[in-house]
Write a protein that holds these residues in place. Sequence first.
Motif, PDB file in Angstrom:
ATOM      1  N   GLU A 181      42.729  31.991  40.121  1.00  0.00           N
ATOM      2  CA  GLU A 181      43.481  30.157  39.551  1.00  0.00           C
ATOM      3  C   GLU A 181      44.916  30.164  38.463  1.00  0.00           C
ATOM      4  O   GLU A 181      45.639  28.963  39.256  1.00  0.00           O
ATOM      5  N   ALA A 182      45.088  31.065  37.863  1.00  0.00           N
ATOM      6  CA  ALA A 182      45.877  31.241  36.825  1.00  0.00           C
ATOM      7  C   ALA A 182      47.351  31.523  37.921  1.00  0.00           C
ATOM      8  O   ALA A 182      47.944  30.557  37.322  1.00  0.00           O
ATOM      9  N   LEU A 183      47.318  32.398  38.449  1.00  0.00           N
ATOM     10  CA  LEU A 183      48.682  32.595  39.326  1.00  0.00           C
ATOM     11  C   LEU A 183      49.029  31.414  40.489  1.00  0.00           C
ATOM     12  O   LEU A 183      50.305  31.156  40.669  1.00  0.00           O
ATOM     13  N   TYR A 184      48.123  30.434  41.213  1.00  0.00           N
ATOM     14  CA  TYR A 184      47.754  28.910  41.786  1.00  0.00           C
ATOM     15  C   TYR A 184      48.714  28.172  41.130  1.00  0.00           C
ATOM     16  O   TYR A 184      49.155  27.569  40.984  1.00  0.00           O
ATOM     17  N   ARG A 185      48.321  28.236  40.209  1.00  0.00           N
ATOM     18  CA  ARG A 185      48.307  26.701  38.801  1.00  0.00           C
ATOM     19  C   ARG A 185      50.668  27.244  38.279  1.00  0.00           C
ATOM     20  O   ARG A 185      50.809  26.612  38.628  1.00  0.00           O
ATOM     21  N   ALA A 238      66.884  33.646  32.850  1.00  0.00           N
ATOM     22  CA  ALA A 238      65.672  33.954  33.605  1.00  0.00           C
ATOM     23  C   ALA A 238      65.395  35.356  34.211  1.00  0.00           C
ATOM     24  O   ALA A 238      64.271  35.409  34.769  1.00  0.00           O
ATOM     25  N   GLU A 239      66.053  35.981  34.066  1.00  0.00           N
ATOM     26  CA  GLU A 239      65.557  37.345  35.125  1.00  0.00           C
ATOM     27  C   GLU A 239      64.719  38.040  33.759  1.00  0.00           C
ATOM     28  O   GLU A 239      63.498  38.405  33.937  1.00  0.00           O
ATOM     29  N   PHE A 240      64.284  37.590  32.328  1.00  0.00           N
ATOM     30  CA  PHE A 240      63.806  37.862  31.411  1.00  0.00           C
ATOM     31  C   PHE A 240      62.500  37.259  31.597  1.00  0.00           C
ATOM     32  O   PHE A 240      61.533  37.677  31.943  1.00  0.00           O
ATOM     33  N   LEU A 241      62.649  35.950  32.006  1.00  0.00           N
ATOM     34  CA  LEU A 241      61.559  35.157  32.331  1.00  0.00           C
ATOM     35  C   LEU A 241      60.513  35.637  33.897  1.00  0.00           C
ATOM     36  O   LEU A 241      59.342  35.607  33.270  1.00  0.00           O
ATOM     37  N   ARG A 242      61.409  35.707  34.495  1.00  0.00           N
ATOM     38  CA  ARG A 242      60.894  36.702  36.013  1.00  0.00           C
ATOM     39  C   ARG A 242      59.793  37.641  35.851  1.00  0.00           C
ATOM     40  O   ARG A 242      58.684  37.809  36.415  1.00  0.00           O
ATOM     41  N   GLU A 243      60.395  38.399  35.020  1.00  0.00           N
ATOM     42  CA  GLU A 243      59.790  39.967  34.898  1.00  0.00           C
ATOM     43  C   GLU A 243      58.710  39.803  33.869  1.00  0.00           C
ATOM     44  O   GLU A 243      57.753  40.390  34.193  1.00  0.00           O
ATOM     45  N   ALA A 276      51.602  38.218  34.942  1.00  0.00           N
ATOM     46  CA  ALA A 276      50.142  38.120  36.553  1.00  0.00           C
ATOM     47  C   ALA A 276      49.511  39.760  36.657  1.00  0.00           C
ATOM     48  O   ALA A 276      48.500  39.577  37.238  1.00  0.00           O
ATOM     49  N   ALA A 277      50.217  40.456  36.545  1.00  0.00           N
ATOM     50  CA  ALA A 277      49.564  42.101  36.637  1.00  0.00           C
ATOM     51  C   ALA A 277      48.808  42.104  35.732  1.00  0.00           C
ATOM     52  O   ALA A 277      48.162  42.276  35.949  1.00  0.00           O
ATOM     53  N   GLY A 278      48.676  41.823  34.363  1.00  0.00           N
ATOM     54  CA  GLY A 278      48.038  42.404  33.383  1.00  0.00           C
ATOM     55  C   GLY A 278      46.928  41.404  33.920  1.00  0.00           C
ATOM     56  O   GLY A 278      45.317  41.826  33.474  1.00  0.00           O
ATOM     57  N   LEU A 279      46.760  40.015  33.928  1.00  0.00           N
ATOM     58  CA  LEU A 279      45.619  39.145  34.792  1.00  0.00           C
ATOM     59  C   LEU A 279      44.970  39.758  35.672  1.00  0.00           C
ATOM     60  O   LEU A 279      43.363  39.601  35.911  1.00  0.00           O
ATOM     61  N   VAL A 298      44.265  42.329  35.691  1.00  0.00           N
ATOM     62  CA  VAL A 298      44.140  43.753  35.488  1.00  0.00           C
ATOM     63  C   VAL A 298      42.755  43.291  34.603  1.00  0.00           C
ATOM     64  O   VAL A 298      42.017  43.787  34.802  1.00  0.00           O
ATOM     65  N   ILE A 299      42.482  42.242  34.395  1.00  0.00           N
ATOM     66  CA  ILE A 299      41.339  41.887  32.686  1.00  0.00           C
ATOM     67  C   ILE A 299      41.495  40.791  33.133  1.00  0.00           C
ATOM     68  O   ILE A 299      40.044  40.521  32.242  1.00  0.00           O
ATOM     69  N   GLU A 300      41.674  39.959  33.977  1.00  0.00           N
ATOM     70  CA  GLU A 300      40.233  38.742  34.400  1.00  0.00           C
ATOM     71  C   GLU A 300      39.585  39.137  35.483  1.00  0.00           C
ATOM     72  O   GLU A 300      40.112  39.928  36.374  1.00  0.00           O
ATOM     73  N   THR A 301      38.549  38.017  35.629  1.00  0.00           N
ATOM     74  CA  THR A 301      37.793  38.482  36.958  1.00  0.00           C
ATOM     75  C   THR A 301      38.997  37.777  37.807  1.00  0.00           C
ATOM     76  O   THR A 301      39.796  36.853  37.622  1.00  0.00           O
ATOM     77  N   PRO A 302      38.554  38.126  39.385  1.00  0.00           N
ATOM     78  CA  PRO A 302      39.259  37.703  40.734  1.00  0.00           C
ATOM     79  C   PRO A 302      39.775  36.389  40.706  1.00  0.00           C
ATOM     80  O   PRO A 302      40.364  36.161  40.721  1.00  0.00           O
ATOM     81  N   PRO A 303      38.356  35.576  40.339  1.00  0.00           N
ATOM     82  CA  PRO A 303      39.156  33.934  40.878  1.00  0.00           C
ATOM     83  C   PRO A 303      39.652  33.710  39.642  1.00  0.00           C
ATOM     84  O   PRO A 303      40.783  32.861  39.961  1.00  0.00           O
ATOM     85  N   ALA A 304      39.335  34.378  38.716  1.00  0.00           N
ATOM     86  CA  ALA A 304      39.820  33.655  37.463  1.00  0.00           C
ATOM     87  C   ALA A 304      41.551  34.271  36.897  1.00  0.00           C
ATOM     88  O   ALA A 304      42.314  32.910  36.992  1.00  0.00           O
ATOM     89  N   ALA A 305      42.018  35.126  37.420  1.00  0.00           N
ATOM     90  CA  ALA A 305      43.192  35.446  37.142  1.00  0.00           C
ATOM     91  C   ALA A 305      44.328  34.765  38.624  1.00  0.00           C
ATOM     92  O   ALA A 305      45.456  34.513  38.619  1.00  0.00           O
TER      93      ALA A 305
END
Length: 65
Positions: A50-54, A25-30, A36-39, A41-48
């Motif tokens: 949306e992924a985090l909201y999902r 579980a700790e591994f998956l949380r990290e 999420a941090a990578g998204l 940085v590399i995605e547009t704010p709306p795309a990142a």
Amino acid sequence: MSLSGEGAASMVASALSRRAAPVRAEFLRELLAYAAAGLAVIETPPAAAEALYRLADAVVEHGPP
């Protein structure tokens, strides 16, 4: 699931299989935090966002343990 999604799922499954049950579980949380941090940085704010909201919706939909 896309081919790249299948590859990612296989990598995560492999990484989980090499870890003891109490630390999975700790591994998956990290992993989720770094993903999420990578998204962000590399995605547009709306795309990142949306992924985090999902992801958040999936957690809320699952409910408490």
